[in-house]
Write a protein that holds these residues in place. Structure first.
Motif, PDB file in Angstrom:
ATOM      1  N   LEU A  93      -2.364  -0.178   4.778  1.00  0.00           N
ATOM      2  CA  LEU A  93      -1.937  -1.483   4.262  1.00  0.00           C
ATOM      3  C   LEU A  93      -3.025  -2.087   3.385  1.00  0.00           C
ATOM      4  O   LEU A  93      -4.207  -1.790   3.560  1.00  0.00           O
ATOM      5  CB  LEU A  93      -1.658  -2.461   5.410  1.00  0.00           C
ATOM      6  N   VAL A  94      -2.601  -2.939   2.466  1.00  0.00           N
ATOM      7  CA  VAL A  94      -3.533  -3.736   1.663  1.00  0.00           C
ATOM      8  C   VAL A  94      -3.260  -5.212   1.917  1.00  0.00           C
ATOM      9  O   VAL A  94      -2.125  -5.607   2.161  1.00  0.00           O
ATOM     10  CB  VAL A  94      -3.418  -3.434   0.145  1.00  0.00           C
TER      11      VAL A  94
ATOM     12  N   ARG B  62       0.333 -13.393  -1.443  1.00  0.00           N
ATOM     13  CA  ARG B  62      -1.131 -13.397  -1.524  1.00  0.00           C
ATOM     14  C   ARG B  62      -1.751 -13.687  -0.163  1.00  0.00           C
ATOM     15  O   ARG B  62      -1.328 -14.581   0.548  1.00  0.00           O
ATOM     16  CB  ARG B  62      -1.579 -14.461  -2.536  1.00  0.00           C
ATOM     17  N   GLY B  63      -2.747 -12.880   0.202  1.00  0.00           N
ATOM     18  CA  GLY B  63      -3.448 -13.059   1.468  1.00  0.00           C
ATOM     19  C   GLY B  63      -2.791 -12.380   2.652  1.00  0.00           C
ATOM     20  O   GLY B  63      -3.356 -12.351   3.732  1.00  0.00           O
ATOM     21  N   LEU B  64      -1.592 -11.836   2.461  1.00  0.00           N
ATOM     22  CA  LEU B  64      -0.878 -11.178   3.548  1.00  0.00           C
ATOM     23  C   LEU B  64      -0.969  -9.660   3.390  1.00  0.00           C
ATOM     24  O   LEU B  64      -1.181  -9.146   2.295  1.00  0.00           O
ATOM     25  CB  LEU B  64       0.595 -11.614   3.549  1.00  0.00           C
TER      26      LEU B  64
ATOM     27  N   ASP C  21      -5.667  -5.328  -7.401  1.00  0.00           N
ATOM     28  CA  ASP C  21      -5.320  -6.650  -6.880  1.00  0.00           C
ATOM     29  C   ASP C  21      -5.294  -6.696  -5.355  1.00  0.00           C
ATOM     30  O   ASP C  21      -4.740  -7.614  -4.768  1.00  0.00           O
ATOM     31  CB  ASP C  21      -4.005  -7.153  -7.479  1.00  0.00           C
ATOM     32  N   ALA C  22      -5.909  -5.713  -4.683  1.00  0.00           N
ATOM     33  CA  ALA C  22      -5.990  -5.715  -3.222  1.00  0.00           C
ATOM     34  C   ALA C  22      -7.276  -6.415  -2.792  1.00  0.00           C
ATOM     35  O   ALA C  22      -8.353  -6.110  -3.284  1.00  0.00           O
ATOM     36  CB  ALA C  22      -5.971  -4.290  -2.684  1.00  0.00           C
ATOM     37  N   ALA C  23      -7.153  -7.370  -1.856  1.00  0.00           N
ATOM     38  CA  ALA C  23      -8.319  -8.081  -1.343  1.00  0.00           C
ATOM     39  C   ALA C  23      -8.996  -7.319  -0.210  1.00  0.00           C
ATOM     40  O   ALA C  23     -10.174  -7.509   0.043  1.00  0.00           O
ATOM     41  CB  ALA C  23      -7.901  -9.472  -0.864  1.00  0.00           C
ATOM     42  N   ASP C  24      -8.227  -6.449   0.463  1.00  0.00           N
ATOM     43  CA  ASP C  24      -8.768  -5.663   1.565  1.00  0.00           C
ATOM     44  C   ASP C  24      -7.814  -4.498   1.797  1.00  0.00           C
ATOM     45  O   ASP C  24      -6.676  -4.514   1.314  1.00  0.00           O
ATOM     46  CB  ASP C  24      -8.875  -6.522   2.837  1.00  0.00           C
ATOM     47  N   VAL C  25      -8.263  -3.501   2.528  1.00  0.00           N
ATOM     48  CA  VAL C  25      -7.440  -2.325   2.814  1.00  0.00           C
ATOM     49  C   VAL C  25      -7.801  -1.827   4.197  1.00  0.00           C
ATOM     50  O   VAL C  25      -8.942  -1.985   4.650  1.00  0.00           O
ATOM     51  CB  VAL C  25      -7.649  -1.222   1.743  1.00  0.00           C
TER      52      VAL C  25
ATOM     53  N   GLU D   8      -5.134   0.587  -5.874  1.00  0.00           N
ATOM     54  CA  GLU D   8      -5.305  -0.414  -4.821  1.00  0.00           C
ATOM     55  C   GLU D   8      -6.131   0.059  -3.634  1.00  0.00           C
ATOM     56  O   GLU D   8      -6.699  -0.757  -2.920  1.00  0.00           O
ATOM     57  CB  GLU D   8      -3.940  -0.904  -4.329  1.00  0.00           C
ATOM     58  N   THR D   9      -6.185   1.394  -3.411  1.00  0.00           N
ATOM     59  CA  THR D   9      -6.853   1.890  -2.198  1.00  0.00           C
ATOM     60  C   THR D   9      -7.892   2.969  -2.472  1.00  0.00           C
ATOM     61  O   THR D   9      -8.628   3.340  -1.556  1.00  0.00           O
ATOM     62  CB  THR D   9      -5.827   2.471  -1.199  1.00  0.00           C
TER      63      THR D   9
END
Length: 139
Positions: free
Chosen positions: A22-23, A31-33, A105-109, A58-59
């Motif tokens: 998931l990202v 956004r943020g989810l 555009d991924a904030a985390d993964v 993204e990953t």
């Protein structure tokens, strides 16, 4: 006049422990989810090409795109709709799934089990759709 359809793709990747990649979305929608990595299909791209590109962007994970798992539609605002076609993907040979890194555009993964996903702040409807498609087991 018909509604504007925005063609999008997503990649469903499970690791050897059955955890889902998931990202955390850095942009709208959601956004943020946490969500399945993916995005818009570019002109001239096949859905498989777009899925592989989005996963890499993204990953950082190179994947082999497999079968279509399912399709969802989400409101894009202004009368437009995102039509998201999610494909089963496998990490490409020689890649290290543990080495994923948030990009584009991924904030985390991260990799998440079914129980973890049920308590994560996920995009609306994500867990329910994945359960209905048989992607999330009970674990």
């Amino acid at each position: 006049m018909g509604r504007l359809i925005i063609d999008c793709v997503g990649g469903i990747v499970l690791d050897e422990r059955g955890r889902l990649l998931l990202v955390r979305r850095g942009n709208q929608p959601s956004r943020g989810l946490w969500s399945i990595p993916g995005g818009r299909r570019e002109p001239g791209e096949t859905e498989a090409e777009a899925t592989a590109r989005e996963l890499l962007e993204e990953t950082g994970l190179r994947v082999v795109v497999g079968d279509l798992v399912g399709t969802v539609e989400r409101d894009a605002g202004g009368g437009a709709v995102y039509r998201i076609r999610d494909y089963r993907c496998l990490p490409a040979a020689g890649t290290d799934p543990a080495a994923v890194v948030a990009g584009d555009d991924a904030a985390d993964v991260g990799w998440f089990g079914a129980q973890e996903m049920r308590v994560l702040a996920c995009a609306p409807g994500l867990v329910e759709v994945l359960e209905s498609w048989g992607v999330l087991g009970g674990g």
